[in-house]
Design a protein around this motif. Structure first.
Motif, PDB file in Angstrom:
ATOM      1  N   PRO A 518      12.881  -1.937  -3.294  1.00  0.00           N
ATOM      2  CA  PRO A 518      13.054  -0.860  -4.278  1.00  0.00           C
ATOM      3  C   PRO A 518      14.288   0.001  -4.051  1.00  0.00           C
ATOM      4  O   PRO A 518      15.010   0.324  -4.993  1.00  0.00           O
ATOM      5  N   ASP A 519      14.549   0.386  -2.786  1.00  0.00           N
ATOM      6  CA  ASP A 519      15.669   1.287  -2.507  1.00  0.00           C
ATOM      7  C   ASP A 519      17.003   0.633  -2.836  1.00  0.00           C
ATOM      8  O   ASP A 519      17.906   1.275  -3.382  1.00  0.00           O
ATOM      9  N   MET A 520      17.159  -0.634  -2.493  1.00  0.00           N
ATOM     10  CA  MET A 520      18.414  -1.333  -2.784  1.00  0.00           C
ATOM     11  C   MET A 520      18.630  -1.431  -4.292  1.00  0.00           C
ATOM     12  O   MET A 520      19.734  -1.179  -4.799  1.00  0.00           O
ATOM     13  N   GLN A 521      17.584  -1.788  -5.020  1.00  0.00           N
ATOM     14  CA  GLN A 521      17.723  -1.937  -6.469  1.00  0.00           C
ATOM     15  C   GLN A 521      18.021  -0.589  -7.126  1.00  0.00           C
ATOM     16  O   GLN A 521      18.841  -0.513  -8.038  1.00  0.00           O
ATOM     17  N   LYS A 522      17.356   0.467  -6.647  1.00  0.00           N
ATOM     18  CA  LYS A 522      17.583   1.790  -7.219  1.00  0.00           C
ATOM     19  C   LYS A 522      19.018   2.242  -6.986  1.00  0.00           C
ATOM     20  O   LYS A 522      19.632   2.884  -7.855  1.00  0.00           O
ATOM     21  N   ALA A 523      19.567   1.919  -5.817  1.00  0.00           N
ATOM     22  CA  ALA A 523      20.944   2.301  -5.518  1.00  0.00           C
ATOM     23  C   ALA A 523      21.934   1.571  -6.429  1.00  0.00           C
ATOM     24  O   ALA A 523      22.941   2.145  -6.844  1.00  0.00           O
ATOM     25  N   ARG A 545      12.864  -7.694  -9.993  1.00  0.00           N
ATOM     26  CA  ARG A 545      14.308  -7.492 -10.055  1.00  0.00           C
ATOM     27  C   ARG A 545      14.772  -7.221 -11.485  1.00  0.00           C
ATOM     28  O   ARG A 545      14.295  -7.837 -12.436  1.00  0.00           O
ATOM     29  N   VAL A 546      15.695  -6.289 -11.635  1.00  0.00           N
ATOM     30  CA  VAL A 546      16.324  -6.041 -12.927  1.00  0.00           C
ATOM     31  C   VAL A 546      17.646  -6.794 -13.033  1.00  0.00           C
ATOM     32  O   VAL A 546      18.300  -6.770 -14.067  1.00  0.00           O
ATOM     33  N   SER A 547      18.028  -7.434 -11.961  1.00  0.00           N
ATOM     34  CA  SER A 547      19.235  -8.258 -11.898  1.00  0.00           C
ATOM     35  C   SER A 547      19.063  -9.209 -10.725  1.00  0.00           C
ATOM     36  O   SER A 547      18.263  -8.966  -9.821  1.00  0.00           O
ATOM     37  N   LEU A 548      19.814 -10.307 -10.731  1.00  0.00           N
ATOM     38  CA  LEU A 548      19.782 -11.233  -9.598  1.00  0.00           C
ATOM     39  C   LEU A 548      20.632 -10.724  -8.446  1.00  0.00           C
ATOM     40  O   LEU A 548      20.585 -11.277  -7.345  1.00  0.00           O
ATOM     41  N   TRP A 549      21.422  -9.680  -8.680  1.00  0.00           N
ATOM     42  CA  TRP A 549      22.326  -9.191  -7.639  1.00  0.00           C
ATOM     43  C   TRP A 549      21.630  -8.714  -6.372  1.00  0.00           C
ATOM     44  O   TRP A 549      22.097  -9.041  -5.262  1.00  0.00           O
ATOM     45  N   PRO A 550      20.538  -7.911  -6.422  1.00  0.00           N
ATOM     46  CA  PRO A 550      19.928  -7.465  -5.161  1.00  0.00           C
ATOM     47  C   PRO A 550      19.515  -8.623  -4.254  1.00  0.00           C
ATOM     48  O   PRO A 550      19.723  -8.573  -3.037  1.00  0.00           O
ATOM     49  N   GLY A 551      18.917  -9.671  -4.834  1.00  0.00           N
ATOM     50  CA  GLY A 551      18.514 -10.816  -4.019  1.00  0.00           C
ATOM     51  C   GLY A 551      19.699 -11.550  -3.434  1.00  0.00           C
ATOM     52  O   GLY A 551      19.707 -11.938  -2.260  1.00  0.00           O
ATOM     53  N   PHE A 630      35.990 -16.266 -24.574  1.00  0.00           N
ATOM     54  CA  PHE A 630      35.384 -15.156 -23.837  1.00  0.00           C
ATOM     55  C   PHE A 630      36.492 -14.219 -23.384  1.00  0.00           C
ATOM     56  O   PHE A 630      37.536 -14.660 -22.893  1.00  0.00           O
ATOM     57  N   ASP A 631      36.257 -12.926 -23.549  1.00  0.00           N
ATOM     58  CA  ASP A 631      37.266 -11.926 -23.201  1.00  0.00           C
ATOM     59  C   ASP A 631      36.811 -11.136 -21.982  1.00  0.00           C
ATOM     60  O   ASP A 631      35.644 -10.757 -21.867  1.00  0.00           O
ATOM     61  N   PHE A 632      37.780 -10.888 -21.089  1.00  0.00           N
ATOM     62  CA  PHE A 632      37.541 -10.034 -19.932  1.00  0.00           C
ATOM     63  C   PHE A 632      38.231  -8.701 -20.199  1.00  0.00           C
ATOM     64  O   PHE A 632      39.456  -8.646 -20.294  1.00  0.00           O
ATOM     65  N   VAL A 633      37.440  -7.641 -20.364  1.00  0.00           N
ATOM     66  CA  VAL A 633      38.014  -6.337 -20.692  1.00  0.00           C
ATOM     67  C   VAL A 633      37.576  -5.335 -19.629  1.00  0.00           C
ATOM     68  O   VAL A 633      36.510  -5.470 -19.025  1.00  0.00           O
ATOM     69  N   PRO A 634      38.410  -4.316 -19.365  1.00  0.00           N
ATOM     70  CA  PRO A 634      38.029  -3.321 -18.355  1.00  0.00           C
ATOM     71  C   PRO A 634      36.682  -2.694 -18.690  1.00  0.00           C
ATOM     72  O   PRO A 634      36.364  -2.421 -19.850  1.00  0.00           O
ATOM     73  N   GLY A 635      35.872  -2.494 -17.659  1.00  0.00           N
ATOM     74  CA  GLY A 635      34.545  -1.940 -17.872  1.00  0.00           C
ATOM     75  C   GLY A 635      34.086  -1.130 -16.676  1.00  0.00           C
ATOM     76  O   GLY A 635      34.798  -1.013 -15.664  1.00  0.00           O
ATOM     77  N   THR A 636      32.903  -0.574 -16.785  1.00  0.00           N
ATOM     78  CA  THR A 636      32.301   0.182 -15.681  1.00  0.00           C
ATOM     79  C   THR A 636      30.859  -0.273 -15.506  1.00  0.00           C
ATOM     80  O   THR A 636      30.182  -0.635 -16.471  1.00  0.00           O
ATOM     81  N   HIS A 637      30.429  -0.259 -14.249  1.00  0.00           N
ATOM     82  CA  HIS A 637      29.058  -0.634 -13.908  1.00  0.00           C
ATOM     83  C   HIS A 637      28.669   0.131 -12.655  1.00  0.00           C
ATOM     84  O   HIS A 637      29.485   0.302 -11.733  1.00  0.00           O
ATOM     85  N   SER A 638      27.429   0.615 -12.596  1.00  0.00           N
ATOM     86  CA  SER A 638      26.985   1.450 -11.477  1.00  0.00           C
ATOM     87  C   SER A 638      27.094   0.755 -10.130  1.00  0.00           C
ATOM     88  O   SER A 638      27.231   1.418  -9.100  1.00  0.00           O
ATOM     89  N   ALA A 639      27.060  -0.569 -10.114  1.00  0.00           N
ATOM     90  CA  ALA A 639      27.090  -1.296  -8.843  1.00  0.00           C
ATOM     91  C   ALA A 639      28.480  -1.799  -8.479  1.00  0.00           C
ATOM     92  O   ALA A 639      28.653  -2.370  -7.399  1.00  0.00           O
TER      93      ALA A 639
END
Length: 791
Positions: A518-523, A545-551, A630-639
């Motif tokens: 939980p703590d890792m995913q919340k961060a 999981r809300v994403s495959l990234w934590p695992g 497919f286009d790669f455009v500048p973006g932001t993400h919390s992680a």
């Protein structure tokens, strides 16, 4: 669960080998995980007696002992601190062979002759104990072979049971299975009511009859806790994976292994008022037998007296009320706790005991008196205990009712694919403990035994008949079906094709858990609400999981901590997000990258992977989706790192992200090298355009190079899009081959160099046409991007 083969054969002894019996048990659905000898192989070790033990003249920590084997006396040098005159020991004579093919020979230790060896349990492979030499009972027959004395020609069988078969967590349960499988009688030990020798009782109150419908207790006086537990009991416990502690605890553990009923002994002199079975009060505390102090919650069932909790019901007793060396009076308890009240409580508190393992699966709700009588008889024999009358408390409205089930032979035949004689069906049911309520040709009504919680419907009985009769005896019928080849849409790209493409680029496919810390995913995803599991495996696997990234990041951490610093992992799986409309489950393709750009080799120069390496891999991956841009455009993400993060879009719709792990998260997770992450929504990725054939042009192509200087902040993709727009429909190739920053260029500007190729399908393009295209491109770049031609 581990059981001794010899102990099992005392109950039921079919004329088959141990291997055949284990095969039978496995085929009956009680999988045998393995078996092992109860002791390692050794020979030449006998029961000896130390006649004298004197200090070694040349060594402070050695003793010179005179040891007798009953026929001769020899001198042995021993370093064990517990070696003393009059002690019966395990004596390895000269010529004995110990585990590991270690041969005992005559030797001299500090100039003193030694003719043999006094052995510890570890040296004989009996346990890990090596605090001193083995201390045998005073009545051990001198000179008898130790393997014969301990009856060590035995094996411990390890059986893996499914949660519904708690009835087999005992010798009685396994013996019942072996008996019915071989159609022989089970010879259980005779258990008779012990006649009370006094009238003292201790009052019991069932304040929570739903959690504890039955409770049986008995007061035992004059209990000699210093008595020695018999060797046969100690050995049976050891072969069942339980060490001997004291005779009271040993007897309760023995009855648990034998009958499947966990028990507990309280020091009666430590109890106050009466026993009350109730729910814990908020904030109540208890110190358990293992020394842990637990703060109890109101959903936990406890055994208490007037001063507070004595035990966590069905899990573990308290330290203050347990039997100790000074105990003289014992209150012996045996209870039935409702499985639903115990299930999950031990795990939620970081505990797992033999008792909780049985109670949360369900014990025989009619076996409490039998267990108390068995334990009482043993304690009378071993400790000289004086028993009082049984105290039985029962909440009949909450005691489970045995299921009554109807069975038809026609249904058995249709389910098994073969007809069984009525006598065979009846024999199997009776052998398993079912009671015949009524019977007629081809029909039975039976009552399930009190130890079978998993019996409820006719299909349950048919399953029992099938497994006892033998799955290997049932007819094998191959299924038949008219299978038509299924068409595949040419626009649909297979997920495996994408994974294979990434594997070809050096990635390895990973499979991680769907539930994460939980703590890792919340961060990583502070704005997304995680779905908590009601009964998690562990605290660090408590939310979906809300994403495959934590695992994947956890897997990367695991590798980095083990010096595997070049990581390329890819995974496909679902993420789980709670939306207003319900649970959203989306197929994802995600990856994690870290370490050097190239694998170690003569060609590798130590350069680390960067954002553009990962972006390039993704472009290679997405090139499998034909006809789609497919286009790669500048973006932001919390992680992700604010300056190294891109949104991946398809026709303006978000498909995924790629970028570097946010530095604050890397520090929080203890990762000291750059890590890059990417993810794609497969539902928005896998559909390609239907390919169309375009004839090859027979006419020559024309190529021009163009170098322009633009603002540093201008995205390259925007510049290239403007070039494509103004270059006309005959542009067949646009290649960016250089980005330059440095001498001759303003520090806030960059130079882009690109090659453009035109080709018409039916004629040769003229220089005038190409010049017009170039002029339009340059004018548009000047207007939109403040571009100037580089001189």
């Amino acid at each position: 669960m581990k059981i001794s083969e010899k102990w099992l054969r005392q109950w039921v002894n079919p004329a088959i080998t141990a291997q055949d019996m284990m095969d039978q048990i496995t085929m009956a659905g009680l999988e045998v995980d393995g078996f092992e000898p109860v002791a390692e192989n050794f020979s030449g070790v006998v029961v000896g007696e130390i006649l004298t033990a004197k200090q070694h003249p040349n060594a402070d920590k050695l003793q010179v002992c005179e040891v007798s084997n009953g026929s001769e006396t020899v001198q042995v040098v021993c370093g064990a601190p517990n070696a003393r005159a009059g002690l019966k020991v395990a004596f390895a004579q000269v010529g004995a062979v110990l585990p590991g093919d270690f041969i005992i020979k005559k030797a001299k230790l500090r100039q003193e002759e030694s003719n043999g060896m006094l052995c510890s349990e570890k040296e004989l492979g009996l346990s890990e104990s090596h605090d001193g030499i083995m201390e045998l009972a005073a009545d051990a027959p001198l000179g008898e072979d130790l393997r014969t004395y301990f009856d060590l020609d035995d094996i411990a069988i390890d059986i893996d049971l499914t949660p519904n078969r708690a009835d087999c967590l005992s010798i009685a349960g396994i013996a019942r299975e072996v008996g019915v499988l071989n159609d022989i009688a089970v010879e259980a030990p005779s258990i008779e009511a012990v006649k009370p020798s006094h009238n003292e009782v201790f009052e019991v109150e069932l304040a929570d009859g739903k959690g504890c419908p039955r409770y049986v207790g008995r007061v035992l006086n004059d209990v000699d806790v210093s008595a020695t537990t018999p060797l046969w009991m100690v050995e049976k416990l050891r072969r069942g994976g339980i060490r001997s502690i004291d005779p009271v605890v040993d007897v309760t553990n023995y009855v648990m292994l034998e009958l499947g009923q966990p028990m507990h002994g309280f020091d009666l002199d430590q109890l106050n008022g009466k026993i009350v079975v109730r729910k814990a009060q908020k904030g109540e505390k208890i110190t358990l037998l293992d020394g842990q102090e637990m703060t109890l919650t109101p959903d936990i069932l406890v055994i208490a007296d007037e001063t507070g909790p004595l035990a966590m019901a069905g899990i573990m007793g308290g330290e203050n009320s347990g039997v100790s060396a000074s105990t003289k009076r014992v209150f012996l308890e045996s209870a039935f706790f409702a499985p639903i009240e115990i299930a999950g409580k031990a795990r939620a508190n970081g505990l797992h005991t033999d008792s909780s393992h049985r109670f949360e699966r369900g014990v025989d709700y009619s076996g409490q008196e039998r267990a108390v009588e068995r334990a009482t008889a043993l304690l009378v024999d071993i400790c000289g205990a004086k028993p009082g009358p049984l105290v039985v408390r029962e909440d009949t409205s909450n005691v489970p009712a045995a299921a009554e089930i109807e069975l038809h032979s026609d249904t058995v035949t249709s389910s098994l694919g073969m007809a069984l004689e009525d006598s065979v069906i009846k024999q199997i049911l009776i052998g398993l403990g079912f009671e015949l309520v009524s019977e007629k040709a081809g029909y039975w009504k039976v009552k399930a035994p009190t130890w079978r919680f998993d019996m409820a419907i006719q299909a349950d009985l048919i399953e029992e008949i099938a497994r006892i009769y033998g799955y290997n005896k049932l007819p094998v019928t191959a299924p038949t079906a008219a299978l038509k080849p299924q068409g595949k849409k040419e626009q649909q790209v297979d997920t495996n094709a994408l994974v294979d493409r990434m594997v070809s680029l050096g990635y390895q496919e990973a499979i991680t858990y769907s539930f994460v810390e939980p703590d890792m995913q919340k961060a990583m995803f502070p704005k997304l609400e995680s779905i908590a599991l009601a009964n998690p495996i562990s605290a660090d696997m408590a939310v979906m999981r809300v994403s495959l990234w934590p695992g994947l990041l956890k897997a990367a951490q695991h590798n980095l901590n083990r010096q595997a610093d070049r990581i390329r992992l890819i995974e496909t799986g679902q993420r789980f997000i709670q939306e207003e409309k319900g649970l959203e489950q989306i197929d994802m393709l995600s990856g994690v990258v870290s370490g050097s750009r190239l694998a170690k080799g003569w060609y590798e120069n130590g350069e680390l992977v960067d954002f553009y390496d990962v972006k390039g891999d993704l472009e290679q991956l997405l090139s499998a989706i034909k006809g789609v841009s497919f286009d790669f455009v500048p973006g932001t993400h919390s992680a992700l790192h604010p300056g190294q993060c891109a949104r991946i879009e398809r026709e303006g719709k978000l498909v995924g992200y790629v970028g570097a792990l946010h530095p604050s998260l890397a520090k929080q997770f203890g990762i000291k090298q750059s890590v890059f992450l990417f993810e794609l929504r497969l539902d928005r990725t896998l559909t390609a355009e239907l390919p169309e054939f375009t004839p090859l042009s027979k006419f020559p192509s024309t190529t021009r190079d163009l170098a322009v200087v633009v603002d540093e902040e201008s995205p390259v993709e925007d510049v290239l899009s403007s070039v494509r727009e103004m270059a006309g429909e005959d542009l067949i190739s646009l290649n960016l081959f250089d980005i330059y920053r440095g001498k001759g260029i303003d520090s806030k500007r960059k130079s882009l160099a690109m090659g453009l190729t035109w080709q018409h399908p039916s004629r040769t393009l003229t220089d005038e046409e190409i010049n017009r295209f170039m002029e339009s491109i340059i004018n548009t770049l000047q207007t939109r991007h403040d571009a100037v031609l580089r001189g």
